[in-house]
Each structure stands twice: as C-alpha cells, then as structure tokens.
Scaffold this motif. Sequence first.
Motif, short mmCIF file in Angstrom:
data_model
loop_
_atom_site.label_atom_id
_atom_site.label_comp_id
_atom_site.label_asym_id
_atom_site.label_seq_id
_atom_site.Cartn_x
_atom_site.Cartn_y
_atom_site.Cartn_z
N LEU A 72 0.85 -1.36 -0.12
CA LEU A 72 -0.03 -0.05 0.16
C LEU A 72 0.86 1.24 -0.04
CD1 LEU A 72 -3.46 0.74 1.64
CD2 LEU A 72 -1.42 2.06 2.50
N ILE A 73 0.26 2.23 -0.63
CA ILE A 73 1.12 3.62 -0.72
C ILE A 73 0.37 4.52 0.07
CG2 ILE A 73 2.16 5.52 -2.16
CD1 ILE A 73 2.08 3.33 -4.46
N LEU A 74 0.96 5.20 1.14
CA LEU A 74 0.49 6.34 1.78
C LEU A 74 1.23 7.48 1.31
CD1 LEU A 74 -1.54 6.68 4.11
CD2 LEU A 74 0.51 6.50 5.91
N MET A 75 0.20 8.40 0.35
CA MET A 75 0.84 9.53 -0.35
C MET A 75 0.37 10.62 0.29
SD MET A 75 2.59 9.93 -3.41
CE MET A 75 2.24 8.58 -4.23
N ASP A 76 1.42 11.64 0.46
CA ASP A 76 1.06 13.06 0.70
C ASP A 76 0.76 13.75 -0.54
OD1 ASP A 76 1.15 15.56 1.83
OD2 ASP A 76 2.98 15.80 2.33
N ILE A 77 0.02 14.75 -0.70
CA ILE A 77 -0.28 15.49 -1.85
C ILE A 77 0.71 16.51 -2.26
CG2 ILE A 77 -1.99 16.93 -3.09
CD1 ILE A 77 -4.16 15.51 -1.70
N ASP A 78 1.02 17.48 -1.05
CA ASP A 78 2.07 18.56 -1.44
C ASP A 78 3.32 18.08 -1.05
OD1 ASP A 78 2.18 22.03 -0.05
OD2 ASP A 78 3.54 20.70 -1.64
N LEU A 79 4.14 17.67 -2.14
CA LEU A 79 5.58 17.23 -1.86
C LEU A 79 6.60 18.26 -2.16
CD1 LEU A 79 4.84 13.58 -3.41
CD2 LEU A 79 4.99 14.40 -0.96
N GLY A 80 6.41 19.59 -2.06
CA GLY A 80 7.53 20.42 -2.44
C GLY A 80 7.68 20.52 -3.75
N LYS A 81 9.10 20.78 -3.99
CA LYS A 81 9.47 20.75 -5.59
C LYS A 81 9.19 19.36 -6.15
CE LYS A 81 13.03 24.25 -4.98
NZ LYS A 81 14.38 24.62 -5.17
N GLY A 82 9.16 19.32 -7.61
CA GLY A 82 9.03 18.19 -8.21
C GLY A 82 7.32 17.79 -8.61
N ILE A 83 7.01 16.78 -8.86
CA ILE A 83 5.71 16.32 -9.00
C ILE A 83 5.04 16.41 -7.71
CG2 ILE A 83 6.14 15.12 -11.25
CD1 ILE A 83 5.94 12.53 -9.96
N ASP A 84 3.65 16.23 -7.72
CA ASP A 84 2.97 16.33 -6.37
C ASP A 84 2.34 14.94 -6.23
OD1 ASP A 84 -0.01 18.04 -7.53
OD2 ASP A 84 0.69 16.04 -8.15
N GLY A 85 1.83 14.80 -5.18
CA GLY A 85 1.20 13.24 -4.77
C GLY A 85 0.24 12.55 -5.81
N THR A 86 -0.55 13.72 -6.41
CA THR A 86 -1.60 13.03 -7.14
C THR A 86 -1.11 12.68 -8.59
OG1 THR A 86 -2.15 15.57 -8.08
CG2 THR A 86 -3.42 14.53 -6.14
N LYS A 87 0.08 13.38 -8.99
CA LYS A 87 0.48 12.86 -10.50
C LYS A 87 1.44 11.48 -10.02
CE LYS A 87 1.89 13.42 -14.60
NZ LYS A 87 0.77 13.30 -15.57
N ALA A 88 2.16 11.56 -8.98
CA ALA A 88 3.00 10.40 -8.67
C ALA A 88 2.13 8.98 -8.52
CB ALA A 88 3.80 10.75 -7.38
N ALA A 89 0.80 9.40 -7.84
CA ALA A 89 0.02 8.02 -7.72
C ALA A 89 -0.61 7.84 -9.13
CB ALA A 89 -0.96 8.53 -6.97
#
Length: 602
Positions: free
Chosen positions: A54-71
């Motif tokens: 399972l992945i527990l994903m923060d949405i705001d990840l600073g620089k780079g892609i955000d959590g929704t895009k990563a997911a």
Amino acid sequence: MLSKTKKTVLLVEDKAILALSTKKDLTKYGYNVLVVNSGEKAIEICKKNNLIDLILMDIDLGKGIDGTKAAELILNRNDIPVVFLSSHTEPEIVDKTQNIASYGYVVKSSSTTVLDASIKMAFKLFEAKTRERNKGNTLNENSEIINSIFSSIHDLIFVIDKNKNFTNYYNTPNSDLYITPDQFIGKSIYETLPPNVSEPLGILIDKVFKTGILQEFDYSLIADGKINWYSANLNPISNTTGGIISIVAVIRDITNRKLSEKSLKESKERLLKSEEKYRRLIENLSKDYYFYSHDKEGMKSYVSPSVTQMLGYTQKEAMYHYGTHLTDNPINDEVNAKTQKAIMGIKQPPYLAEIFHKDGSKRLIEVSETPVFDKNGNVIAIEGIAHDVTKSKQQEDKIKQQLKEKEVILKEVHHRIKNNFASIASLLSLQTDSLSNPETITSLNNAIGQVNSMKILYEKLLLTDNYNRTSLKQYLEDLIDDIITLSFSNTNITITKQIDDFQLDPKRLVPVGIIVNELLTNVMKYAFPGKKSGLIEITAKENTGNVIITIQDNGIGFPKEFNIDTQTSFGLMLVKMLSEQLKGNFSIKNNNGAICSLEFSI
C-alpha cells in the motif's frame, strides 16, 4: 529484508520529522514502513520493489511532481492501493484525487487509530476489487462485498427499486448522516422526502433505469432551523444479463462545500462592486490633475479648468500668478532649474513641488514636463501635468510609520519565542536534576540541545535587519559553544571552527542546527573513551551555492562493520531524514577517527 507476514507500506512524505513520527506510529501497529520524500523516488521504488502492499501518499511534496501525479504514474504500472494523507481539506485539493483510483483520503491531524482503520479499509477494498476481477463473483457475492464496503463508508447509501421504494440501507452508526432504517426502508421516496427533493429525484431515477447512465444532483433540507446541503449520486446496478435491477443512491453532506461556494460568490460580488467603484474613481480622477503649457520664457499659454477643482484658483489666476503660489519648502529650490532643462530639450523625470491652495493650505504636487519641438527639432513650448499627491504622500508616510511599528512588534515576537525556547530548555534541565536513569537524562539533554539550537537562531534573527536570512557562521559558532557549555564544559577536548560567513534562511538553519547538535554531542560522548584529550575540527564551506559541513575527530572512529543504512538509533535516523529534507547527502567514514559530512545546495 522485508517481512512476508507484515503488510508493507510505502510512506511518501517530504517533511522529515513528520515522516519519522508516522513511520514510528505505523510500525507499532504492525506494518513494515518504507519512507521516501518525493514523488520521483516513490515511482522509482515501485518499479524495483514488488513487495509494497500500500502507498500512503502526501499531496504537497514540495519541488517536483505532487502526490496526485505520482500516484497516477505509479498506478499506470502497478496495481497497488493508494491512500492520500494530507493536511489539505479544501474542496479543490480533495477533488484532485477524485480521478485517481485511490482508496481513501486521511487528514494529517487524524489519530493513528483513524489512519490504521483507513489503511485496513483500503486493504479490504483492494482485496474485494481483486476477488471481483479474478473470480467473477455471483450477484450474491457482490452483495456481500458491497455490504462490507458500504458498512465502512460514512456517506449515506440507499438501494432504490423501480417503484422508487427504498429496499436497503448502508451506513455506520457513528456517521454524521446516520438515521434509523425504519424511517426509510420499504417506503417510497414520495413518502419520506419533501416535494422539492422527491420530484426531481423521481425524474432522475426513471432516467437511470432507462439509460443506465449515472445521474447526480444537489438538494437542500431544513433540520432544526438550519439548511443542510447534500449531493445525490444515482448509480445503476445490473444483473448478470446486463439489465438494471436497482439503483444505489450515495448521499453526501456538502453543506461546508456549499457554504464555501456561497462565500466565494459573495467575494466575487464584492470584487465586482469594488471594480465598479474603481471605474467611477478613474472617471472622476481629473479633479486631482491639471494640465498646462508655457513658452520658452515661462509664460503660461494654457491651464486646464480642472485646476479650479484641484487648487481653487481660476484659470487666469493659475496662468499669471503661478510664481506667487509656491511655498518656501526647500523642495521648490529646484523647480526653476528643472524647467530650464526642459526648455533646453531635456525631458525630466517627475519631480515634487509644494504650492498653496487658494484656501491657504499647502499641497504637494508631482510635476511632469515634456518639451515640444518644431519640425527642425527646436523647443517651442513645454507641456506639463500636475498631480496632487498630498494624500498619497501622507498615506506613504503613515505606511512607513506602520512598518516601523510592525518591525518593533516582530522583534518582540522573536524575543518572546526565544524566551519560550529558553523556558522549555530550563524546564527540561530541571527535570534532569530529578532523574537518576542515565538513558533518560541523556535523552533530555539531547532535547535541550535541539531546543537551544532553535533558541540561538531566534537570537540571531533579533539582531539582524533581515528576518529571512542570517549568518551561518554566527549561528553555528554560538550553537557549538552552547553545546560545550551545556554538557561538556569539564572535558579537555579541543574544538577548532573554520566556518565561512554566508547567509542561510531559517528553513535551512533549523535542520542544520539540529544535525550539528546531534553529531557533535555523539562525538563528545563516544569518540574518546578512556582518553584525557582529543581534537574535533568543524568546518563549513560554501562554493557557488554548494555547502559542505564537516565534523571530524581523532578518536576511535566507527567499527569496521558499521553501516549507516542499517542503523536504527533515533539520532542517526533523524540526521539522515533531515539531510533528505535539505535535499542533501550525509556520509560517515573513518580516517584516523570519524568524519561526518553534510552536503546540500542553496
């Protein structure tokens, strides 16, 4: 190696201390937890590791892609349940996750019990989805899965038949939308709902049965004198032959969203009114301006009628008696010189002059003069615009005064925060005096050092005119002296400091201070067992935006089998995670003692 009996959770969180805390809590609940601090790293580890459950994903990840895009990118390749973990509750942020096959959304302020329940529910949903896909469940099996899933959802869920009767009901007793089944089950929508809801609902139910297409609408109900808003999503349920046999109606309380929309609408209306007011202001702005022209000898040939609104003089008075209207303010000493330059063909930047209003008051005006040339390039006249800036100048002076007052207030805030840190450190120090357990005393002293590192930072902010940056040299030198004074003043250890004088922002200074405090404390404790003296060299160098901080000693060094990646002590884990928060690298090696290095970019 990951345990095969425990569920493995990948935690994607860019805040080091929060990630460490969450990992600690989930580990207590029986999970294996891997931590990465960016969406890119999450994508990479999912490519290499097929043991993540399972992945527990923060949405705001600073620089780079955000959590929704990563997911989204991970789910394109992997079939893994994703639960979003975020401090954001704004509808526009939550809505970003709706198009992603996520299995939950948990607010960071939720307790570990809530987080554990959300993770377990995500596993239930994922397992149910897998069973359905792989086994081709019968209608009864699907009903059991739906019951299991719906019983954990806080939305209100009804099953409605073709006769528009409520035939089933799903909700948990602790839900905000909880109602008793006898209020609805076996009854028609027209018996239980007011006409403003039942009539449009009936039309949409007919449409779903006819087209098989999901329908949705928003409606309001009044309860206890308060208007509550709900959204209804009508989803068709088909049998094995594809025929629609009933409808699942998912009801969600959207009162807060509607209130936010109402507030936004009111804000837009206020903005439109403000724009209208601003437009009228622009249309009437001429009363603060007047226009004029004069020849090369300074004789005015034209003054606009608006001079009367602005200064009270008639056009004739303004044309022939301008010189007598100037006050004795020193800023008027340059008026003639600037006009002469304009007559020479040199366009002047706007300048200030002070003149008398006809009522005797003084007005500050901004004057812009432009030379007028004939076809041969000779100056034949001067055209000018005079703008009354008295009020704006007064406002500017008022703002400057307010800024000075705010600076005083900000300094007082920093002073109080510094004192609060000092109070916390003192309380911890008093607590250590009442303890006898060496490990507990050591832990409290470590905490005192970390608090003092932040206290010293606020002392530096108090002494600087720029609250956004302060000197690393001054900060580290005072921090090192404070660490020695606090716990190691009776040792014969020699410490040398070679620290470049450059500026860092508080966001970087706080983790740097905690790292230096942790490393120096460890060196003082463990590097010189049985020795009466030792040497510690601390350096901090900056070169074209690259910072290297090194703590080197001539002690016993680390054991040969030492591997920083396998260490589980809180101190080294904290140093590693804070290094990642700085987007930097931390390393340890032996060379006639231990060398600890931290490298990051600014």
